[in-house]
Motif scaffolding. Sequence first.
Motif, PDB file in Angstrom:
ATOM      1  N   LEU A 102      45.095  42.608  33.968  1.00 44.71           N
ATOM      2  CA  LEU A 102      44.488  43.719  33.162  1.00 44.71           C
ATOM      3  C   LEU A 102      45.565  44.524  32.572  1.00 44.71           C
ATOM      4  N   ALA A 103      46.444  44.945  33.406  1.00 46.61           N
ATOM      5  CA  ALA A 103      47.680  45.847  32.882  1.00 46.61           C
ATOM      6  C   ALA A 103      48.343  44.983  31.768  1.00 46.61           C
ATOM      7  N   ALA A 104      48.760  43.628  32.097  1.00 46.75           N
ATOM      8  CA  ALA A 104      49.365  42.718  31.104  1.00 46.75           C
ATOM      9  C   ALA A 104      48.648  42.631  29.832  1.00 46.75           C
ATOM     10  N   ALA A 105      47.399  42.508  29.739  1.00 47.14           N
ATOM     11  CA  ALA A 105      46.526  42.963  28.547  1.00 47.14           C
ATOM     12  C   ALA A 105      46.488  44.032  27.877  1.00 47.14           C
ATOM     13  N   GLY A 106      47.152  45.259  28.609  1.00 48.29           N
ATOM     14  CA  GLY A 106      47.126  46.510  27.689  1.00 48.29           C
ATOM     15  C   GLY A 106      46.344  47.566  28.363  1.00 48.29           C
ATOM     16  N   ALA A 107      45.634  47.397  29.531  1.00 48.89           N
ATOM     17  CA  ALA A 107      44.855  48.355  30.145  1.00 48.89           C
ATOM     18  C   ALA A 107      45.653  49.347  31.126  1.00 48.89           C
ATOM     19  N   ALA A 108      45.173  50.392  30.955  1.00 48.79           N
ATOM     20  CA  ALA A 108      45.614  51.353  31.801  1.00 48.79           C
ATOM     21  C   ALA A 108      44.797  51.004  33.098  1.00 48.79           C
ATOM     22  N   VAL A 109      45.675  50.791  34.327  1.00 51.29           N
ATOM     23  CA  VAL A 109      44.853  50.565  35.655  1.00 51.29           C
ATOM     24  C   VAL A 109      44.932  51.362  36.810  1.00 51.29           C
ATOM     25  N   VAL A 110      43.931  51.651  37.350  1.00 49.71           N
ATOM     26  CA  VAL A 110      43.682  52.563  38.489  1.00 49.71           C
ATOM     27  C   VAL A 110      43.549  51.287  39.898  1.00 49.71           C
ATOM     28  N   LEU A 111      44.396  51.458  40.629  1.00 49.42           N
ATOM     29  CA  LEU A 111      44.784  50.368  41.696  1.00 49.42           C
ATOM     30  C   LEU A 111      44.284  51.249  43.015  1.00 49.42           C
ATOM     31  N   ASN A 112      42.803  51.148  43.299  1.00 55.56           N
ATOM     32  CA  ASN A 112      42.262  51.517  44.611  1.00 55.56           C
ATOM     33  C   ASN A 112      42.571  50.570  45.686  1.00 55.56           C
ATOM     34  N   TYR A 113      42.932  51.366  46.815  1.00 58.73           N
ATOM     35  CA  TYR A 113      43.284  50.837  48.080  1.00 58.73           C
ATOM     36  C   TYR A 113      42.476  51.297  49.273  1.00 58.73           C
ATOM     37  N   ASN A 114      42.214  50.809  50.322  1.00 58.66           N
ATOM     38  CA  ASN A 114      41.726  51.654  51.473  1.00 58.66           C
ATOM     39  C   ASN A 114      42.717  52.089  52.516  1.00 58.66           C
ATOM     40  N   SER A 115      43.353  50.974  53.085  1.00 55.68           N
ATOM     41  CA  SER A 115      44.478  51.404  54.362  1.00 55.68           C
ATOM     42  C   SER A 115      45.980  50.925  53.869  1.00 55.68           C
ATOM     43  N   GLN A 116      46.045  50.013  52.743  1.00 55.50           N
ATOM     44  CA  GLN A 116      47.146  49.478  52.391  1.00 55.50           C
ATOM     45  C   GLN A 116      48.012  50.474  51.196  1.00 55.50           C
ATOM     46  N   ALA A 117      48.227  51.677  51.568  1.00 52.03           N
ATOM     47  CA  ALA A 117      48.930  52.377  50.587  1.00 52.03           C
ATOM     48  C   ALA A 117      50.119  51.815  49.744  1.00 52.03           C
ATOM     49  N   ALA A 118      51.108  51.408  50.815  1.00 58.36           N
ATOM     50  CA  ALA A 118      52.354  50.775  50.052  1.00 58.36           C
ATOM     51  C   ALA A 118      52.473  49.786  49.114  1.00 58.36           C
ATOM     52  N   PRO A 119      51.679  48.780  49.469  1.00 54.83           N
ATOM     53  CA  PRO A 119      51.796  47.667  48.489  1.00 54.83           C
ATOM     54  C   PRO A 119      51.032  48.135  47.242  1.00 54.83           C
ATOM     55  N   ALA A 120      49.947  49.245  47.195  1.00 54.87           N
ATOM     56  CA  ALA A 120      49.188  49.529  45.926  1.00 54.87           C
ATOM     57  C   ALA A 120      50.096  50.189  45.119  1.00 54.87           C
ATOM     58  N   VAL A 125      45.207  33.067  42.778  1.00 57.06           N
ATOM     59  CA  VAL A 125      44.984  34.428  42.330  1.00 57.06           C
ATOM     60  C   VAL A 125      44.687  34.362  40.747  1.00 57.06           C
ATOM     61  N   GLU A 126      45.634  33.808  40.109  1.00 53.78           N
ATOM     62  CA  GLU A 126      45.558  33.903  38.741  1.00 53.78           C
ATOM     63  C   GLU A 126      44.331  32.978  37.809  1.00 53.78           C
ATOM     64  N   ASP A 127      43.974  32.199  38.933  1.00 53.23           N
ATOM     65  CA  ASP A 127      42.600  31.350  38.186  1.00 53.23           C
ATOM     66  C   ASP A 127      41.726  32.314  38.121  1.00 53.23           C
ATOM     67  N   ILE A 128      41.427  33.471  38.836  1.00 53.85           N
ATOM     68  CA  ILE A 128      40.365  34.301  39.032  1.00 53.85           C
ATOM     69  C   ILE A 128      40.938  35.429  38.251  1.00 53.85           C
ATOM     70  N   ALA A 129      42.061  35.793  37.918  1.00 55.46           N
ATOM     71  CA  ALA A 129      42.535  37.085  37.061  1.00 55.46           C
ATOM     72  C   ALA A 129      42.399  36.961  35.719  1.00 55.46           C
ATOM     73  N   ASN A 130      42.691  35.682  35.360  1.00 51.91           N
ATOM     74  CA  ASN A 130      42.477  35.167  33.659  1.00 51.91           C
ATOM     75  C   ASN A 130      40.730  35.434  33.627  1.00 51.91           C
ATOM     76  N   ALA A 131      40.309  35.083  34.239  1.00 53.96           N
ATOM     77  CA  ALA A 131      38.646  35.270  34.245  1.00 53.96           C
ATOM     78  C   ALA A 131      38.174  36.784  34.116  1.00 53.96           C
ATOM     79  N   VAL A 132      38.908  37.525  34.767  1.00 53.08           N
ATOM     80  CA  VAL A 132      38.636  38.962  34.851  1.00 53.08           C
ATOM     81  C   VAL A 132      39.070  39.546  33.628  1.00 53.08           C
ATOM     82  N   VAL A 133      40.019  39.307  33.063  1.00 60.00           N
ATOM     83  CA  VAL A 133      40.399  39.729  31.594  1.00 60.00           C
ATOM     84  C   VAL A 133      39.494  39.232  30.613  1.00 60.00           C
ATOM     85  N   PHE A 134      38.862  37.808  30.686  1.00 56.83           N
ATOM     86  CA  PHE A 134      38.090  37.510  29.739  1.00 56.83           C
ATOM     87  C   PHE A 134      36.771  38.274  29.773  1.00 56.83           C
TER      88      PHE A 134
END
Length: 266
Positions: free
Chosen positions: A27-45, A227-236
Amino acid sequence: MLISLNQQVALITGASSGIGAGAAKALAAAGAAVVLNYNSQAAPAEELARQINAQGGRAIAIGADVAKEEDVERLFAQTLEAFGSLDILVANSGLQKDSSAVDMSLADWNQVIGVNLTGQFLCARAALRIFNRQGIREGVSRAAGKIIHMSSVHQRIPWAGHVNYAASKGGVDMLMQSLAQEVSHQRIRINGIAPGAIRTAINQAATEGAAAQELLKLIPYGRIGDVEDIANAVVFLASDASDYIVGTTLFIDGGMSLYPEFRGNG
Ligand code: BGC
Protein backbone atom coordinates in the motif's frame (compact mmCIF):
# COMPACT_ATOMS: atom_id res chain seq x y z
CA MET A 1 -3.57 -0.87 -15.07
CA LEU A 2 -1.71 1.75 -13.12
CA ILE A 3 -2.77 1.98 -9.49
CA SER A 4 -2.08 5.06 -7.39
CA LEU A 5 -3.23 5.50 -3.81
CA ASN A 6 -1.67 8.96 -3.53
CA GLN A 7 -3.34 11.18 -0.90
CA GLN A 8 -5.01 8.13 0.68
CA VAL A 9 -4.48 6.90 4.23
CA ALA A 10 -4.53 3.19 5.03
CA LEU A 11 -4.66 1.56 8.44
CA ILE A 12 -3.46 -2.05 8.56
CA THR A 13 -4.03 -4.06 11.72
CA GLY A 14 -1.57 -6.78 12.60
CA ALA A 15 1.10 -5.14 10.46
CA SER A 16 4.18 -6.20 12.42
CA SER A 17 4.61 -9.42 10.41
CA GLY A 18 3.22 -11.74 7.75
CA ILE A 19 0.36 -10.70 5.49
CA GLY A 20 -0.21 -7.43 7.40
CA ALA A 21 3.39 -6.29 6.94
CA GLY A 22 3.31 -7.28 3.27
CA ALA A 23 0.05 -5.43 2.71
CA ALA A 24 1.44 -2.33 4.42
CA LYS A 25 4.55 -2.32 2.21
CA ALA A 26 2.48 -2.73 -0.95
CA LEU A 27 0.00 0.00 0.00
CA ALA A 28 2.88 2.35 0.82
CA ALA A 29 4.56 1.50 -2.50
CA ALA A 30 1.28 2.44 -4.23
CA GLY A 31 1.43 5.87 -2.58
CA ALA A 32 -0.74 5.56 0.54
CA ALA A 33 0.27 6.89 3.92
CA VAL A 34 0.16 3.85 6.19
CA VAL A 35 -0.59 3.25 9.85
CA LEU A 36 1.00 0.02 11.00
CA ASN A 37 -0.91 -1.37 13.94
CA TYR A 38 0.75 -3.98 16.14
CA ASN A 39 -0.23 -5.59 19.41
CA SER A 40 2.82 -7.08 21.14
CA GLN A 41 5.56 -6.70 18.53
CA ALA A 42 6.50 -3.01 18.55
CA ALA A 43 10.07 -3.37 17.22
CA PRO A 44 9.32 -4.94 13.79
CA ALA A 45 6.40 -2.57 13.18
CA GLU A 46 8.54 0.46 14.04
CA GLU A 47 11.37 -0.84 11.86
CA LEU A 48 8.99 -1.28 8.93
CA ALA A 49 7.67 2.26 9.43
CA ARG A 50 11.26 3.54 9.48
CA GLN A 51 12.05 1.73 6.20
CA ILE A 52 8.93 3.08 4.47
CA ASN A 53 9.74 6.64 5.61
CA ALA A 54 13.38 6.22 4.50
CA GLN A 55 12.13 5.29 1.02
CA GLY A 56 10.09 8.49 0.79
CA GLY A 57 6.79 7.07 2.01
CA ARG A 58 4.75 8.06 5.04
CA ALA A 59 4.26 5.58 7.88
CA ILE A 60 3.75 5.36 11.62
CA ALA A 61 3.41 2.39 13.95
CA ILE A 62 0.71 2.39 16.65
CA GLY A 63 0.23 -0.27 19.34
CA ALA A 64 -3.32 -1.43 20.11
CA ASP A 65 -5.11 -4.67 20.93
CA VAL A 66 -7.94 -4.86 18.40
CA ALA A 67 -10.00 -7.02 20.76
CA LYS A 68 -10.26 -4.06 23.18
CA GLU A 69 -12.75 -1.32 22.41
CA GLU A 70 -10.77 1.47 24.09
CA ASP A 71 -7.57 0.47 22.27
CA VAL A 72 -9.38 0.51 18.91
CA GLU A 73 -10.91 3.93 19.58
CA ARG A 74 -7.46 5.32 20.45
CA LEU A 75 -5.90 3.68 17.37
CA PHE A 76 -8.33 5.40 15.01
CA ALA A 77 -8.09 8.74 16.86
CA GLN A 78 -4.28 8.62 16.60
CA THR A 79 -4.55 7.76 12.90
CA LEU A 80 -6.58 10.91 12.28
CA GLU A 81 -4.20 12.98 14.40
CA ALA A 82 -1.23 11.73 12.39
CA PHE A 83 -2.60 11.86 8.85
CA GLY A 84 -5.90 13.80 8.97
CA SER A 85 -8.12 11.24 7.22
CA LEU A 86 -8.75 7.54 6.70
CA ASP A 87 -9.58 5.95 3.34
CA ILE A 88 -8.64 2.27 3.65
CA LEU A 89 -8.88 -0.21 6.50
CA VAL A 90 -7.24 -3.61 6.19
CA ALA A 91 -8.72 -5.58 9.11
CA ASN A 92 -6.00 -8.19 9.21
CA SER A 93 -5.06 -9.05 12.81
CA GLY A 94 -5.54 -12.72 13.46
CA LEU A 95 -4.15 -15.62 15.44
CA GLN A 96 -4.49 -19.36 15.90
CA LYS A 97 -4.72 -21.30 19.18
CA ASP A 98 -5.03 -24.84 17.95
CA SER A 99 -6.24 -27.95 19.77
CA SER A 100 -8.89 -30.61 19.50
CA ALA A 101 -12.31 -29.36 20.54
CA VAL A 102 -12.43 -31.55 23.66
CA ASP A 103 -9.17 -30.04 24.88
CA MET A 104 -9.86 -26.46 23.87
CA SER A 105 -9.99 -24.05 26.79
CA LEU A 106 -12.61 -21.34 26.90
CA ALA A 107 -9.74 -18.84 27.10
CA ASP A 108 -8.35 -20.06 23.75
CA TRP A 109 -11.81 -19.99 22.17
CA ASN A 110 -12.46 -16.46 23.44
CA GLN A 111 -9.06 -15.10 22.48
CA VAL A 112 -9.35 -16.27 18.87
CA ILE A 113 -12.93 -15.04 18.48
CA GLY A 114 -11.95 -11.80 20.26
CA VAL A 115 -9.08 -10.91 17.94
CA ASN A 116 -10.18 -12.49 14.66
CA LEU A 117 -13.89 -11.60 14.72
CA THR A 118 -14.71 -9.03 17.40
CA GLY A 119 -11.51 -7.17 16.49
CA GLN A 120 -12.62 -6.92 12.87
CA PHE A 121 -16.04 -5.66 13.97
CA LEU A 122 -14.58 -3.00 16.28
CA CYS A 123 -12.17 -1.77 13.60
CA ALA A 124 -14.82 -1.76 10.88
CA ARG A 125 -17.20 0.19 13.12
CA ALA A 126 -14.56 2.80 13.88
CA ALA A 127 -13.67 3.10 10.18
CA LEU A 128 -17.33 3.43 9.13
CA ARG A 129 -17.87 6.28 11.59
CA ILE A 130 -14.93 8.14 10.03
CA PHE A 131 -16.00 7.35 6.44
CA ASN A 132 -19.50 8.68 7.21
CA ARG A 133 -18.10 11.95 8.52
CA GLN A 134 -15.67 12.34 5.63
CA GLY A 135 -17.91 11.37 2.70
CA ILE A 136 -16.34 11.07 -0.73
CA ARG A 137 -13.04 12.93 -0.99
CA GLU A 138 -13.28 14.33 -4.51
CA GLY A 139 -10.26 13.62 -6.65
CA VAL A 140 -8.94 11.06 -4.16
CA SER A 141 -11.20 8.02 -4.63
CA ARG A 142 -14.62 7.21 -6.10
CA ALA A 143 -15.59 5.54 -2.80
CA ALA A 144 -16.17 7.14 0.58
CA GLY A 145 -13.97 4.44 2.11
CA LYS A 146 -12.83 0.89 1.61
CA ILE A 147 -12.60 -1.99 4.08
CA ILE A 148 -10.79 -5.24 3.37
CA HIS A 149 -11.48 -8.05 5.82
CA MET A 150 -8.70 -10.63 5.97
CA SER A 151 -10.42 -13.97 6.20
CA SER A 152 -9.17 -17.46 5.25
CA VAL A 153 -10.07 -20.42 3.09
CA HIS A 154 -11.41 -21.71 6.42
CA GLN A 155 -14.39 -19.42 6.12
CA ARG A 156 -15.50 -22.21 3.75
CA ILE A 157 -13.36 -25.28 4.50
CA PRO A 158 -14.15 -26.86 7.89
CA TRP A 159 -10.97 -27.37 9.93
CA ALA A 160 -10.74 -30.09 12.56
CA GLY A 161 -8.44 -29.15 15.40
CA HIS A 162 -9.06 -25.48 14.75
CA VAL A 163 -12.77 -24.95 15.55
CA ASN A 164 -12.16 -21.53 17.12
CA TYR A 165 -10.24 -20.28 14.08
CA ALA A 166 -12.64 -21.71 11.48
CA ALA A 167 -15.65 -20.33 13.39
CA SER A 168 -14.01 -16.90 13.58
CA LYS A 169 -13.39 -16.85 9.82
CA GLY A 170 -16.90 -18.09 9.01
CA GLY A 171 -18.03 -15.15 11.13
CA VAL A 172 -15.75 -12.76 9.24
CA ASP A 173 -17.46 -13.77 5.99
CA MET A 174 -20.93 -12.93 7.30
CA LEU A 175 -19.65 -9.80 9.05
CA MET A 176 -18.20 -8.63 5.74
CA GLN A 177 -21.29 -9.41 3.67
CA SER A 178 -23.75 -7.97 6.18
CA LEU A 179 -21.72 -4.77 6.56
CA ALA A 180 -21.48 -4.45 2.79
CA GLN A 181 -25.24 -4.86 2.48
CA GLU A 182 -25.72 -2.21 5.19
CA VAL A 183 -23.40 0.53 3.94
CA SER A 184 -22.80 0.11 0.20
CA HIS A 185 -25.43 2.77 -0.56
CA GLN A 186 -23.12 5.23 1.22
CA ARG A 187 -20.48 4.38 -1.40
CA ILE A 188 -18.42 2.51 1.16
CA ARG A 189 -16.86 -0.60 -0.33
CA ILE A 190 -16.36 -3.68 1.79
CA ASN A 191 -14.75 -6.90 0.58
CA GLY A 192 -12.84 -9.86 1.93
CA ILE A 193 -9.76 -11.85 1.04
CA ALA A 194 -9.53 -15.56 1.83
CA PRO A 195 -5.87 -16.61 1.73
CA GLY A 196 -4.89 -20.26 1.60
CA ALA A 197 -1.52 -21.44 2.83
CA ILE A 198 0.75 -18.41 2.75
CA ARG A 199 4.31 -18.69 4.03
CA THR A 200 4.20 -16.67 7.29
CA ALA A 201 4.94 -17.20 10.98
CA ILE A 202 1.36 -18.38 11.68
CA ASN A 203 1.92 -21.60 9.74
CA GLN A 204 5.70 -21.98 9.78
CA ALA A 205 5.50 -25.60 11.02
CA ALA A 206 3.12 -26.57 8.20
CA THR A 207 5.11 -24.93 5.41
CA GLU A 208 8.58 -26.39 6.06
CA GLY A 209 10.19 -29.77 5.42
CA ALA A 210 8.06 -32.94 5.24
CA ALA A 211 4.96 -31.06 6.38
CA ALA A 212 5.26 -28.81 3.33
CA GLN A 213 5.08 -31.88 1.04
CA GLU A 214 1.83 -32.94 2.74
CA LEU A 215 0.48 -29.41 2.48
CA LEU A 216 1.26 -29.27 -1.25
CA LYS A 217 -1.15 -32.19 -1.82
CA LEU A 218 -3.91 -29.75 -0.86
CA ILE A 219 -2.77 -27.06 -3.30
CA PRO A 220 -3.55 -27.85 -6.97
CA TYR A 221 -1.37 -25.00 -8.22
CA GLY A 222 1.64 -26.69 -6.63
CA ARG A 223 3.23 -23.99 -4.54
CA ILE A 224 2.83 -22.41 -1.15
CA GLY A 225 1.71 -18.80 -1.38
CA ASP A 226 3.84 -15.73 -0.75
CA VAL A 227 2.80 -12.66 1.17
CA GLU A 228 2.98 -10.68 -2.08
CA ASP A 229 0.22 -12.86 -3.58
CA ILE A 230 -2.11 -11.37 -0.97
CA ALA A 231 -0.57 -7.89 -0.79
CA ASN A 232 -1.13 -7.29 -4.52
CA ALA A 233 -4.82 -8.12 -4.11
CA VAL A 234 -5.08 -5.79 -1.11
CA VAL A 235 -3.81 -2.91 -3.25
CA PHE A 236 -6.29 -3.80 -6.02
CA LEU A 237 -9.27 -4.02 -3.66
CA ALA A 238 -8.24 -0.75 -2.00
CA SER A 239 -8.07 1.08 -5.30
CA ASP A 240 -10.62 2.45 -7.75
CA ALA A 241 -9.55 -0.32 -10.16
CA SER A 242 -11.99 -2.49 -8.18
CA ASP A 243 -14.64 0.21 -7.70
CA TYR A 244 -17.53 -2.04 -8.74
CA ILE A 245 -16.46 -4.95 -6.49
CA VAL A 246 -18.72 -4.91 -3.45
CA GLY A 247 -19.35 -7.54 -0.77
CA THR A 248 -17.20 -10.24 -2.35
CA THR A 249 -14.49 -12.51 -1.01
CA LEU A 250 -11.50 -13.10 -3.24
CA PHE A 251 -10.04 -16.57 -2.62
CA ILE A 252 -6.26 -16.52 -3.12
CA ASP A 253 -5.27 -20.06 -2.39
CA GLY A 254 -3.68 -21.80 -5.40
CA GLY A 255 -6.93 -23.74 -5.74
CA MET A 256 -7.02 -25.10 -2.17
CA SER A 257 -10.76 -24.42 -1.95
CA LEU A 258 -11.45 -26.52 -5.08
CA TYR A 259 -11.60 -29.79 -3.07
CA PRO A 260 -8.52 -31.29 -4.81
CA GLU A 261 -9.23 -34.65 -3.13
CA PHE A 262 -11.95 -35.08 -5.76
CA ARG A 263 -9.60 -34.54 -8.69
CA GLY A 264 -9.36 -38.27 -9.40
CA ASN A 265 -13.13 -38.53 -9.92
CA GLY A 266 -14.05 -38.66 -6.23
C1 BGC B 1 -4.20 -20.53 8.33
C2 BGC B 1 -2.95 -21.31 7.97
C3 BGC B 1 -3.29 -22.47 7.05
C4 BGC B 1 -4.11 -22.00 5.88
C5 BGC B 1 -4.58 -23.14 4.99
C6 BGC B 1 -4.87 -20.13 7.05
O1 BGC B 1 -5.99 -19.34 7.33
O2 BGC B 1 -3.87 -19.42 9.12
O3 BGC B 1 -2.35 -21.79 9.16
O4 BGC B 1 -2.10 -23.07 6.57
O5 BGC B 1 -5.24 -21.29 6.33
O6 BGC B 1 -5.08 -24.23 5.73
